[in-house]
Design a protein around this motif. Structure first.
Motif, PDB file in Angstrom:
ATOM      1  N   GLU A 241       5.194   3.510   9.122  1.00 31.89           N
ATOM      2  CA  GLU A 241       4.338   4.299   8.619  1.00 31.89           C
ATOM      3  C   GLU A 241       3.597   3.472   8.243  1.00 31.89           C
ATOM      4  O   GLU A 241       1.930   3.807   8.537  1.00 31.89           O
ATOM      5  N   ALA A 242       3.650   2.417   7.663  1.00 31.39           N
ATOM      6  CA  ALA A 242       3.364   1.533   6.506  1.00 31.39           C
ATOM      7  C   ALA A 242       2.198   0.334   7.181  1.00 31.39           C
ATOM      8  O   ALA A 242       1.113   0.784   7.217  1.00 31.39           O
ATOM      9  N   ILE A 243       3.041   0.332   8.628  1.00 27.92           N
ATOM     10  CA  ILE A 243       1.726  -0.387   9.606  1.00 27.92           C
ATOM     11  C   ILE A 243       1.267   0.729  10.727  1.00 27.92           C
ATOM     12  O   ILE A 243      -0.219  -0.032  10.767  1.00 27.92           O
ATOM     13  N   ILE A 244       0.732   2.062  10.692  1.00 25.76           N
ATOM     14  CA  ILE A 244       0.486   2.411  11.347  1.00 25.76           C
ATOM     15  C   ILE A 244      -0.662   2.909  10.240  1.00 25.76           C
ATOM     16  O   ILE A 244      -1.739   2.707  10.832  1.00 25.76           O
ATOM     17  N   GLN A 245      -0.443   2.953   9.546  1.00 26.70           N
ATOM     18  CA  GLN A 245      -1.283   3.221   8.440  1.00 26.70           C
ATOM     19  C   GLN A 245      -2.581   2.017   8.218  1.00 26.70           C
ATOM     20  O   GLN A 245      -3.228   2.934   8.333  1.00 26.70           O
ATOM     21  N   GLN A 246      -1.697   1.327   8.279  1.00 27.16           N
ATOM     22  CA  GLN A 246      -2.599  -0.238   8.523  1.00 27.16           C
ATOM     23  C   GLN A 246      -3.733  -0.124   9.432  1.00 27.16           C
ATOM     24  O   GLN A 246      -4.713  -0.410   9.444  1.00 27.16           O
ATOM     25  N   LEU A 247      -3.088  -0.548  10.282  1.00 27.10           N
ATOM     26  CA  LEU A 247      -3.328  -0.580  11.731  1.00 27.10           C
ATOM     27  C   LEU A 247      -4.875   0.818  11.766  1.00 27.10           C
ATOM     28  O   LEU A 247      -5.498   0.685  12.834  1.00 27.10           O
ATOM     29  N   GLU A 248      -4.141   1.977  11.119  1.00 25.51           N
ATOM     30  CA  GLU A 248      -6.075   2.798  10.978  1.00 25.51           C
ATOM     31  C   GLU A 248      -7.072   2.368  10.543  1.00 25.51           C
ATOM     32  O   GLU A 248      -8.136   2.286  11.329  1.00 25.51           O
TER      33      GLU A 248
ATOM     34  N   GLN B  90       1.053  -1.493   0.118  1.00 26.97           N
ATOM     35  CA  GLN B  90      -0.036  -0.227  -0.614  1.00 26.97           C
ATOM     36  C   GLN B  90       0.552   1.125   0.281  1.00 26.97           C
ATOM     37  O   GLN B  90       0.612   2.222  -0.866  1.00 26.97           O
ATOM     38  N   GLN B  91       2.138   1.365   1.028  1.00 26.79           N
ATOM     39  CA  GLN B  91       2.931   2.617   1.315  1.00 26.79           C
ATOM     40  C   GLN B  91       3.454   2.581  -0.319  1.00 26.79           C
ATOM     41  O   GLN B  91       3.698   3.677  -0.813  1.00 26.79           O
ATOM     42  N   LEU B  92       4.335   1.352  -0.878  1.00 25.64           N
ATOM     43  CA  LEU B  92       4.977   1.827  -2.111  1.00 25.64           C
ATOM     44  C   LEU B  92       3.914   1.969  -3.099  1.00 25.64           C
ATOM     45  O   LEU B  92       4.362   3.156  -3.850  1.00 25.64           O
ATOM     46  N   GLU B  93       2.521   1.683  -3.145  1.00 25.11           N
ATOM     47  CA  GLU B  93       1.379   1.833  -4.977  1.00 25.11           C
ATOM     48  C   GLU B  93       1.338   3.434  -3.698  1.00 25.11           C
ATOM     49  O   GLU B  93       1.813   4.706  -4.827  1.00 25.11           O
ATOM     50  N   TYR B  94       1.206   4.001  -2.773  1.00 21.66           N
ATOM     51  CA  TYR B  94       1.154   5.682  -2.393  1.00 21.66           C
ATOM     52  C   TYR B  94       2.435   6.016  -2.679  1.00 21.66           C
ATOM     53  O   TYR B  94       2.836   7.558  -3.537  1.00 21.66           O
ATOM     54  N   GLU B  95       4.201   6.494  -2.723  1.00 22.04           N
ATOM     55  CA  GLU B  95       4.790   6.498  -3.052  1.00 22.04           C
ATOM     56  C   GLU B  95       4.745   6.562  -4.535  1.00 22.04           C
ATOM     57  O   GLU B  95       5.639   7.726  -5.320  1.00 22.04           O
ATOM     58  N   ARG B  96       4.869   5.612  -5.275  1.00 24.54           N
ATOM     59  CA  ARG B  96       4.370   5.337  -6.992  1.00 24.54           C
ATOM     60  C   ARG B  96       3.263   6.175  -7.864  1.00 24.54           C
ATOM     61  O   ARG B  96       4.153   6.953  -8.246  1.00 24.54           O
ATOM     62  N   VAL B  97       2.730   6.794  -6.776  1.00 20.70           N
ATOM     63  CA  VAL B  97       1.512   7.583  -7.859  1.00 20.70           C
ATOM     64  C   VAL B  97       2.541   9.098  -7.098  1.00 20.70           C
ATOM     65  O   VAL B  97       1.745   9.557  -7.999  1.00 20.70           O
ATOM     66  N   ARG B  98       2.273   9.399  -5.951  1.00 19.28           N
ATOM     67  CA  ARG B  98       2.825  10.513  -5.554  1.00 19.28           C
ATOM     68  C   ARG B  98       4.384  10.989  -6.770  1.00 19.28           C
ATOM     69  O   ARG B  98       4.506  11.878  -7.357  1.00 19.28           O
TER      70      ARG B  98
ATOM     71  N   ARG C 226      15.815   5.004   7.043  1.00 18.09           N
ATOM     72  CA  ARG C 226      14.130   5.943   6.021  1.00 18.09           C
ATOM     73  C   ARG C 226      13.516   4.227   5.870  1.00 18.09           C
ATOM     74  O   ARG C 226      12.218   4.689   5.721  1.00 18.09           O
ATOM     75  N   ALA C 227      14.099   3.398   5.589  1.00 18.80           N
ATOM     76  CA  ALA C 227      13.272   2.005   5.288  1.00 18.80           C
ATOM     77  C   ALA C 227      12.772   1.783   6.695  1.00 18.80           C
ATOM     78  O   ALA C 227      11.238   1.143   6.782  1.00 18.80           O
ATOM     79  N   PHE C 228      13.290   1.972   8.057  1.00 16.91           N
ATOM     80  CA  PHE C 228      13.269   1.787   9.418  1.00 16.91           C
ATOM     81  C   PHE C 228      11.129   2.195   9.324  1.00 16.91           C
ATOM     82  O   PHE C 228      10.096   2.168   9.527  1.00 16.91           O
ATOM     83  N   LYS C 229      11.082   3.954   9.184  1.00 15.05           N
ATOM     84  CA  LYS C 229      10.393   5.292   9.612  1.00 15.05           C
ATOM     85  C   LYS C 229       9.340   4.189   8.368  1.00 15.05           C
ATOM     86  O   LYS C 229       8.230   4.713   8.868  1.00 15.05           O
ATOM     87  N   GLN C 230       9.444   4.371   7.537  1.00 15.23           N
ATOM     88  CA  GLN C 230       8.932   4.052   5.873  1.00 15.23           C
ATOM     89  C   GLN C 230       7.758   2.712   6.648  1.00 15.23           C
ATOM     90  O   GLN C 230       6.845   2.690   6.001  1.00 15.23           O
ATOM     91  N   SER C 231       8.358   2.073   6.440  1.00 13.51           N
ATOM     92  CA  SER C 231       7.979   0.603   7.335  1.00 13.51           C
ATOM     93  C   SER C 231       6.568   0.757   8.220  1.00 13.51           C
ATOM     94  O   SER C 231       5.777   0.646   8.690  1.00 13.51           O
TER      95      SER C 231
END
Lengths: 218, 218
Positions: B198-205, A202-210, B191-196
């Motif tokens: 945030e991806a998890i937080i998004q998913q949990l939300e 999901q996150q990569l798709e967001y970055e891809r579109v952005r 950056r990889a840690f932080k982006q991962s």
């Protein structure tokens, strides 16, 4: 009797003996490998460049089985545009995590050494190619690979945890206890891995579109 | 001379000696710990229940420093409603990953044993409480904890990788090479840690909101 044994020595045999030791006791040593294979330690250096070479040999054993599955036909070439990049990512992470989780004790060891073996580099290049063709910027390709790698390493370690990973006291750990009781133990790991993977996609798709909506930079 | 040494023996001393061994050579042994501390192996069993006890002792050393930071005041109680759950999750994962990444070789070992030590269970209960108050269903609390744990384990392992983790050949690995060259090596892991995360937080939300709109089940 000594000659045939020496003649049979190969980088693969040495790496397999090292991996067996890691699986059994968490590490390997060149004298122990030599003893196991009935050869002299110096003959091992003939095939692999010391500890770093053996660690890459272990990587290549683990990576070899993944190569064919991940790249489709084992030569590292992409499978073409027919497959959505999300499926490439799912396949890469699932196969790689499966292979790594059979050797949880090896993960920290091999990661500590620069990857220089052909199968591992082939797997990573296949993933990088797929992400690049999907439209991710170069830096996002690198971050994506690292995110997926963290997931694979973490899941491989998690796979070695006991079915009940926490010894809870319902009085002291009410929320944790209720969480644990809510799911059959066997489902926890698989669901956590899958949900993490989908979160990353999901996150990569967001970055891809952005990235696609951003003016191109060098 | 023997008496004072024996008197100074404690579960903490034993665990620290074991952790030092793991950091140095990837594993520990009770005879080696005994030799290091100048005590008999049997006196170690007096303080900790063998290998499993020592592994939990190591966990508790790593977890102890995290407890105060994660729970705010070190007694495992939530910090109240003032802090959004996303901040709790960020803090938990960042502090825990920081502590674990100082001992990458210990990760696979301690994860292989059921966690029964007070600091670790306190950290997990604090996270479970925060996620529960945020409105996640019990099973999603368990999956969230496992997703964050996979991230923490994976990041701890990744932290031990070389600054340049892949030895690429630009001709053979064009996409991977371009990705690597696009980012200063030091930025990759953070950056990889932080982006991962945030991806998890998004998913949990997403799961949280979905759960809130679903009729309540047992």
């Amino acid at each position: 009797m000594a000659r045939p044994r020496v003649a049979l020595l190969s980088a693969e045999k040495i790496s397999q003996a090292a991996l067996d030791q890691v699986d059994a006791v968490g590490d390997f040593s060149i004298p122990d490998i030599a003893r196991e294979l009935g050869v002299s330690p110096s003959s091992i250096y003939h095939h692999l460049e010391g500890r770093a070479g053996i660690l890459n040999g272990i990587r290549s054993l683990i990576g070899r089985d993944v190569v064919r599955e991940v790249t489709g036909h084992g030569d590292g070439m992409p499978r073409g545009k027919a497959v959505p990049w999300q499926d490439d990512v799912r396949s890469w992470a699932t196969k790689y995590a499966g292979a790594m989780s059979r050797h949880p004790q090896a993960v920290a060891l091999i990661v500590s050494e620069q990857a220089a073996d052909a199968p591992t580099l082939e797997i990573y290049e296949a993933l990088a190619g797929s992400l690049r063709r999907a439209g991710l910027a170069h830096d996002q390709v690198l971050i994506a690979i690292s995110m997926l790698e963290i997931l694979v390493f973490g899941a491989a370690i998690d796979a070695a945890s006991p079915v009940s990973p926490w010894k809870v006291d319902p009085d002291k750990h009410a929320n944790l206890s209720a969480a644990i009781d809510s799911l059959p133990p066997a489902e926890r790991q698989a669901r956590a891995f899958k949900q993490s993977l989908e979160a990353i996609i999901q996150q990569l798709e967001y970055e891809r579109v952005r990235g696609a909506n951003r003016p191109t930079t060098a």
